[in-house]
Write a protein that holds these residues in place. Structure first.
Motif, short mmCIF file in Angstrom:
data_model
loop_
_atom_site.label_atom_id
_atom_site.label_comp_id
_atom_site.label_asym_id
_atom_site.label_seq_id
_atom_site.Cartn_x
_atom_site.Cartn_y
_atom_site.Cartn_z
N GLU A 199 58.91 60.85 47.60
CA GLU A 199 59.58 59.49 48.17
C GLU A 199 58.73 58.65 48.57
N ALA A 200 57.43 58.91 49.22
CA ALA A 200 56.42 58.01 49.82
C ALA A 200 55.99 57.32 48.64
N TYR A 201 55.87 57.93 47.64
CA TYR A 201 55.06 57.26 46.32
C TYR A 201 56.31 56.44 45.80
N LEU A 202 57.63 56.95 45.74
CA LEU A 202 58.45 55.91 45.17
C LEU A 202 58.77 54.69 46.01
N ARG A 203 58.56 54.70 47.26
CA ARG A 203 58.79 53.55 48.26
C ARG A 203 57.57 52.66 47.82
N GLU A 204 56.31 53.13 47.31
CA GLU A 204 55.16 52.36 47.27
C GLU A 204 55.07 51.56 45.87
N ILE A 205 55.73 52.29 44.85
CA ILE A 205 55.64 51.51 43.53
C ILE A 205 56.95 50.98 43.35
N GLY A 206 58.22 51.37 43.90
CA GLY A 206 59.41 50.71 43.61
C GLY A 206 59.96 51.01 42.11
N THR A 207 61.00 50.40 41.60
CA THR A 207 61.43 50.87 40.34
C THR A 207 61.46 49.32 39.42
N PRO A 208 62.13 49.73 38.13
CA PRO A 208 62.57 51.13 37.53
C PRO A 208 61.42 51.92 37.35
N VAL A 209 61.93 53.13 37.36
CA VAL A 209 60.71 54.39 37.48
C VAL A 209 61.59 55.67 36.70
N VAL A 210 60.75 56.52 36.00
CA VAL A 210 61.44 57.48 35.43
C VAL A 210 61.17 58.93 35.98
N ILE A 211 62.00 59.53 36.29
CA ILE A 211 61.78 61.03 36.79
C ILE A 211 61.96 62.03 35.95
N LYS A 212 60.89 63.00 35.97
CA LYS A 212 61.21 64.32 35.05
C LYS A 212 60.98 65.29 35.47
N ALA A 213 61.85 66.34 35.27
CA ALA A 213 61.62 67.67 35.56
C ALA A 213 60.41 68.19 34.80
N ASP A 214 59.54 69.08 35.23
CA ASP A 214 58.32 69.55 34.32
C ASP A 214 58.79 70.17 33.07
N GLY A 215 59.91 71.34 33.44
CA GLY A 215 60.30 72.29 32.44
C GLY A 215 61.29 72.05 31.53
N LEU A 216 62.06 72.98 30.85
CA LEU A 216 63.16 72.68 30.01
C LEU A 216 64.38 72.52 30.73
N ALA A 217 65.17 71.26 30.54
CA ALA A 217 66.26 71.05 31.22
C ALA A 217 67.79 70.74 30.48
N ALA A 218 67.72 71.32 29.31
CA ALA A 218 68.69 71.12 28.20
C ALA A 218 68.86 69.71 28.13
N GLY A 219 68.00 68.81 27.87
CA GLY A 219 68.02 67.50 27.75
C GLY A 219 68.44 66.67 29.02
N LYS A 220 68.67 67.14 30.25
CA LYS A 220 69.04 66.49 31.33
C LYS A 220 68.20 66.23 32.28
N GLY A 221 66.88 66.68 31.97
CA GLY A 221 65.72 66.62 33.09
C GLY A 221 65.11 65.13 33.16
N VAL A 222 65.59 64.17 32.53
CA VAL A 222 64.90 62.99 32.63
C VAL A 222 66.02 62.01 33.16
N ILE A 223 65.44 61.34 34.34
CA ILE A 223 66.36 60.34 34.88
C ILE A 223 65.57 58.84 35.04
N VAL A 224 66.20 57.98 34.16
CA VAL A 224 65.55 56.65 34.32
C VAL A 224 66.22 55.98 35.64
N ALA A 225 65.64 55.63 36.51
CA ALA A 225 66.22 55.23 38.02
C ALA A 225 65.98 53.80 38.01
#
Ligand code: AMP
Ligand code: GLY
Length: 424
Positions: free
Chosen positions: A130-156
């Motif tokens: 959260e601290a990092y997100l506040r610092e860099i702002g958006t748009p940004v991409v959040i990714k789960a490290d492991g396998l998540a059936a293609g759902k683990g990537v969020i373009v925010a």
């Protein structure tokens, strides 16, 4: 030879369809398969996450070659288990398949070999994220490290959206242990392409370029899906770009893995963004793409079994691929509501009529019950049409689509729009 294809999607149907055309194929099995694979292969009801059960099946049926469709069995070491028994597998080892099963592994490997990719940081706690997100702002991409059936990537697009994603993954564990760590990544802009190659650990053969359409709605709107359609080749990948991708991404990743003692044997899929600053890797997949495979294999003139077996045996140096001159477009037909909640068990009609239009219809979420073909998943069918030039291929594909019906059927009408715009 006896061949087993693991998986149950449109990709696996396309693999079975092509493998069955080879004079080298004797018995063909698909595990577990779907309502369409049974036309070419014997569907077998074995748990694809049970390595021992797969091994025993292969021994009983005297399987010579296993082709692994999805990433999960690879990430659980099916290749290593079967190769210990002397069974050839087209698919990477556990160690090499971390390229897909751990985004952090892939990022760090790319870092070691200077492979261009989005800038990133790794986080294990939501507070720090959260601290990092506040610092860099958006748009940004959040990714789960492991396998998540293609759902683990969020373009925010907003900081609250990014924080929600980070929290859900790290604290609520929506993807289980696959979300013990996340990557927060620079959002890249540009056109996305899928580059598929085969490697025996050393040599590389390029398959055709292709482009997927990840969003559910026309104009690339709405939520991400597994892929709503693909076409091949992608004209944006001209000779110069093709060489750049090979030189800066494919060759160094194959050489890097070999150098680190985990050579890559199988299909490698690089999801690449063409940015103003050159090509950059979005992700690696350690398998054929779906629906890219449904748009690539109809164009392949070479015996696929020869290619798969050479890859599995560790020497593709003698293989030269021949391609049909026509383009291919594969349109995915999905259940209404996909990628959210959707109804199942809806009757599917019109496939025979569609095939009379000259298309090939690959099944994904289908099942046969009392002789009737029913929907059984989100992505139900992909309809592949060929033609000289992208427009002819599109005409064929959509003429096939028009013949098919099931309640709630949803599809994109603008597959290949980028190629159409580019070529005028
Ligand atoms: P992946 O599962 O990594 O392929 O991500 C799924 C989709 O998210 C990709 O196909 C892209 O459309 C998008 N994506 C992933 N990483 C980025 C990024 N760094 N910048 C922009 N879009 C991305
Ligand atoms: N078409 C996207 C994938 O296969 O992951």
């Amino acid at each position: 030879m006896n061949i087993l294809v693991i998986g149950s999607g449109g990709r696996e149907h396309a693999l079975c369809w092509k493998i069955k055309q080879s004079p080298k194929t004797a018995d063909l099995y698909c595990m577990p398969g779907n309502g369409g694979t049974s036309e070419y292969a014997v569907n077998c009801d074995v748990d694809i996450l049970d390595n021992d059960a797969i091994k025993n099946f292969c021994k009983e049926k005297k399987i010579d070659l296993v082709v692994v469709g999805p990433e999960v069995p690879l990430s659980r070491g099916i290749t290593d288990v079967l190769e210990t028994e002397g069974i050839r597998v087209c698919g990477p080892s556990y160690a090499a398949s971390r390229l897909e099963s751990s985004k952090i592994f892939a990022k760090e490997l790319m870092g070691r070999y200077n492979i261009p990719t989005a800038g990133f940081r790794i986080f294990e706690t939501a507070d720090k994220a959260e601290a990092y997100l506040r610092e860099i702002g958006t748009p940004v991409v959040i990714k789960a490290d492991g396998l998540a059936a293609g759902k683990g990537v969020i373009v925010a697009k907003t900081v609250p959206e990014a924080m929600k994603a980070a929290k859900e993954i790290l604290e609520d564990k929506v993807f289980g242990s696959a979300g013990n760590k996340i990557i927060i990544e620079e959002c890249l802009e540009g056109e996305e392409v899928s580059i598929l190659v085969m490697s025996d650990g050393k040599n590389i053969i390029s398959l055709a370029s292709s482009q997927d359409h990840k969003r559910i709605y026309d104009g690339d709107k709405g939520p991400n899906t597994g892929g709503m359609g693909a076409y091949s080749p992608a004209p944006v990948v001209d000779k110069k770009l093709f060489n750049e991708i090979n030189k800066t991404i494919i060759r160094p990743i194959i050489d890097g893995l070999a150098e680190e003692g985990t050579p890559y044997k199988g299909v490698l899929y690089a999801g690449v963004m063409i940015t103003d600053l050159g090509v950059k890797v979005l992700e690696f997949n350690v398998r054929f793409g779906d629906p890219e495979t449904q748009a690539i294999l109809p164009r392949l003139k070479t015996d696929l079994v020869e290619l798969l077996m050479a890859t599995a045996s560790g020497d593709i140096s003698g293989i030269r691929l021949k391609w049909d001159k026509r383009d291919c477009v594969a349109v995915v037909l999905a259940s209404g509501g996909y990628p959210g909640k959707y109804e199942k068990a809806r009757q599917i009609t019109g496939i025979d009529d569609a095939e009379k239009e000259g298309v090939v219809v690959f099944h994904a979420g289908t099942m046969v019950q009392d002789g009737t073909l029913l929907t059984s998943g989100g992505r139900v069918l992909s309809v592949a049409g060929m033609g000289l030039g992208i427009k002819k291929a599109l005409e064929h594909a959509y003429a096939g689509v028009d013949r098919i019906h099931f309640e709630g059927m949803t599809y994109r009408r603008d597959i290949a729009h980028r190629a159409v715009e580019r070529l005028g």
